[in-house]
Design a protein around this motif. Structure first.
Motif, PDB file in Angstrom:
ATOM      1  N   VAL B  82       0.865  -1.184   0.000  1.00  0.00           N
ATOM      2  CA  VAL B  82       0.000   0.000   0.000  1.00  0.00           C
ATOM      3  C   VAL B  82       0.895   1.225   0.000  1.00  0.00           C
ATOM      4  N   PRO B  84       0.003   4.914  -1.379  1.00  0.00           N
ATOM      5  CA  PRO B  84      -0.881   5.825  -2.122  1.00  0.00           C
ATOM      6  C   PRO B  84      -0.141   6.942  -2.848  1.00  0.00           C
ATOM      7  N   GLN B  85       0.992   7.353  -2.308  1.00  0.00           N
ATOM      8  CA  GLN B  85       1.694   8.494  -2.907  1.00  0.00           C
ATOM      9  C   GLN B  85       2.688   8.072  -3.992  1.00  0.00           C
ATOM     10  N   THR B 107      -1.080  -0.852 -10.040  1.00  0.00           N
ATOM     11  CA  THR B 107      -2.080  -0.382  -9.096  1.00  0.00           C
ATOM     12  C   THR B 107      -3.431  -0.292  -9.812  1.00  0.00           C
ATOM     13  N   ALA B 108      -4.446  -0.735  -9.118  1.00  0.00           N
ATOM     14  CA  ALA B 108      -5.776  -0.758  -9.727  1.00  0.00           C
ATOM     15  C   ALA B 108      -6.472   0.580  -9.509  1.00  0.00           C
ATOM     16  N   HIS B 109      -6.806   1.263 -10.572  1.00  0.00           N
ATOM     17  CA  HIS B 109      -7.576   2.511 -10.533  1.00  0.00           C
ATOM     18  C   HIS B 109      -6.900   3.570  -9.668  1.00  0.00           C
ATOM     19  N   GLY B 110      -5.608   3.538  -9.571  1.00  0.00           N
ATOM     20  CA  GLY B 110      -4.904   4.564  -8.815  1.00  0.00           C
ATOM     21  C   GLY B 110      -5.218   4.587  -7.333  1.00  0.00           C
ATOM     22  N   ALA B 111      -5.617   3.447  -6.776  1.00  0.00           N
ATOM     23  CA  ALA B 111      -6.003   3.406  -5.363  1.00  0.00           C
ATOM     24  C   ALA B 111      -4.800   3.322  -4.436  1.00  0.00           C
ATOM     25  N   GLY B 112      -3.639   3.196  -4.997  1.00  0.00           N
ATOM     26  CA  GLY B 112      -2.448   3.133  -4.157  1.00  0.00           C
ATOM     27  C   GLY B 112      -2.136   1.757  -3.626  1.00  0.00           C
ATOM     28  N   ILE B 113      -2.880   0.765  -4.065  1.00  0.00           N
ATOM     29  CA  ILE B 113      -2.589  -0.623  -3.670  1.00  0.00           C
ATOM     30  C   ILE B 113      -1.875  -1.276  -4.848  1.00  0.00           C
ATOM     31  N   TRP B 114      -0.593  -1.490  -4.631  1.00  0.00           N
ATOM     32  CA  TRP B 114       0.251  -2.021  -5.700  1.00  0.00           C
ATOM     33  C   TRP B 114       0.400  -3.525  -5.529  1.00  0.00           C
TER      34      TRP B 114
END
Lengths: 205, 164
Positions: B82, B84-85, B107-114
């Motif tokens: 995780v 986000p930045q 990362t899915a949809h820019g949610a910050g979970i890589w």
């Protein structure tokens, strides 16, 4: 004999192209360690990976060379404890256990009480120490569980101890408590299967 | 006409009924000759059973079913961080020559979970996450590598084999 010598010379002369990521001096020094390990019939891939780790992390050359030399020495110690038939993965895990504070005698004892491969048992021992468990307590726990516990049981034991430590339990006490509970489970014949990195919890009656 | 044919038939019959003298040592001589023929000269013996046996032995030696090797026991594992930045995250470790280009995380949809998925054979691996190409992070969900000789955090993962 001649054929063996030619084969050896050929192997020594061929340098792993992955080492091109190192500067010239470092590459030569690391290649010498790799060649020595190969002659000693030690696994060379862990040595190469350690050098590549240092290169990617931007470590100075002398530190990389020192790291791979120390690793080669530790691999030799691990093999002396586990025997010449030990797998590369077992030797790497044994190195981690040695560096965590386990003695070669503990590793040799583990070899005597548990069927190979010993990779997971040795790794759990090293990881317990990394979590704060005293080395002798971690070694005693793994040796106690080793004869009957499956790899997944050992991983679950480690995770349980880590959870207890995170909740504030003293590492040594957490190990003792979980060891007793685990011993009851193992002797009761319950086993766990699945991904060792995400083991399912054992069902209790 | 019939009498002449009867006489001819009778002569043939008489000829065939004569006893034939066969040398009693014939069998022994024939067998001796067969025994002296070199192996490559024995055309009557098929080679396929020998070839089939050799193929089976070669297959077993190559496959080594008694040695459940690394490839056959490899696990597919997902690594997650995780961050986000972060603008980019790469998974690097002993399994990809510590090459950030080999396992870039998505990362899915820019949610910050890589996350990324790798297939690992049984063994103990050191690894770390490289964030934005400069920042090293250990995996918060895995044991830390205690022997960190290069001054940056790393984690370890152990993939079990038989019995796990």
């Amino acid at each position: 004999m001649i054929l063996a010598a030619l084969l050896l010379v050929t192997q020594v002369a061929v340098q792993d192209p992955r080492l091109d990521r190192l500067d010239l001096d470092t590459r030569s020094a690391v290649a010498a360690v790799v060649d020595s390990a190969r002659v000693a019939r030690l696994p060379i891939e862990p040595i190469i990976q350690r050098a590549l780790e240092g290169a990617t992390k931007g470590a100075p050359g002398p530190r990389i060379v020192a790291a791979v030399r120390k690793l080669a020495v530790d691999l030799g110690t691990a093999r002396a404890a586990l025997g010449t038939s030990a797998l590369e993965a077992e030797l790497e895990a044994a190195v981690a256990a040695l560096r965590a504070g386990a003695t070669p005698e503990v590793i040799a004892h583990l070899r005597d009480v548990r069927r190979p491969p010993l990779t997971m048992a040795l790794s759990v021992l090293a990881d317990l120490v990394a979590s704060g468990v005293p080395a002798d307590s971690a070694a005693a726990a793994v040796l106690a569980l080793a004869p009957k516990a499956r790899d997944a049981d050992l991983v679950e034991f480690r995770r349980a101890v880590e959870r207890d430590i995170a909740l504030g339990a003293p590492p040594g006490a957490a190990t003792s408590v979980r060891l007793n509970a685990g011993a009851l489970d193992v002797s009761g014949g319950n086993t766990t299967t699945g991904n060792p990195n995400n083991p399912t919890r054992r069902s209790r009656p | 006409m019939f009498e002449q044919e009867d006489e001819t038939v009778e002569r043939v019959i008489q000829h065939l009924r004569r006893s034939v003298a066969i040398d009693p040592g014939l069998d022994a001589r024939v067998m001796r000759e067969i025994a002296q023929v070199p192996p490559e000269g024995r055309r009557g013996r098929p080679l396929w059973p020998l070839l089939a046996a050799a193929a089976v032995v070669a297959t077993v030696l190559v496959a080594r079913p008694w040695n459940r090797n690394a490839a056959s026991q490899a696990d597919t594992l997902q690594f997650v961080l995780v961050a986000p930045q972060a603008a980019s995250v790469a998974l690097v470790g002993d399994f990809n020559d510590w090459d950030p280009a080999r396992s870039p995380m998505q990362t899915a949809h820019g949610a910050g979970i890589w996350a990324t998925v790798v297939r690992l054979a049984p063994g103990r691996y050191r690894y770390a996450f490289l964030v934005n190409g400069v920042e090293w992070r250990a995996d918060p969900n895995a044991p830390a590598a205690k022997d960190d000789e290069f001054g940056t955090p790393s984690s370890v993962i152990t993939v079990g084999g038989r019995g796990s």
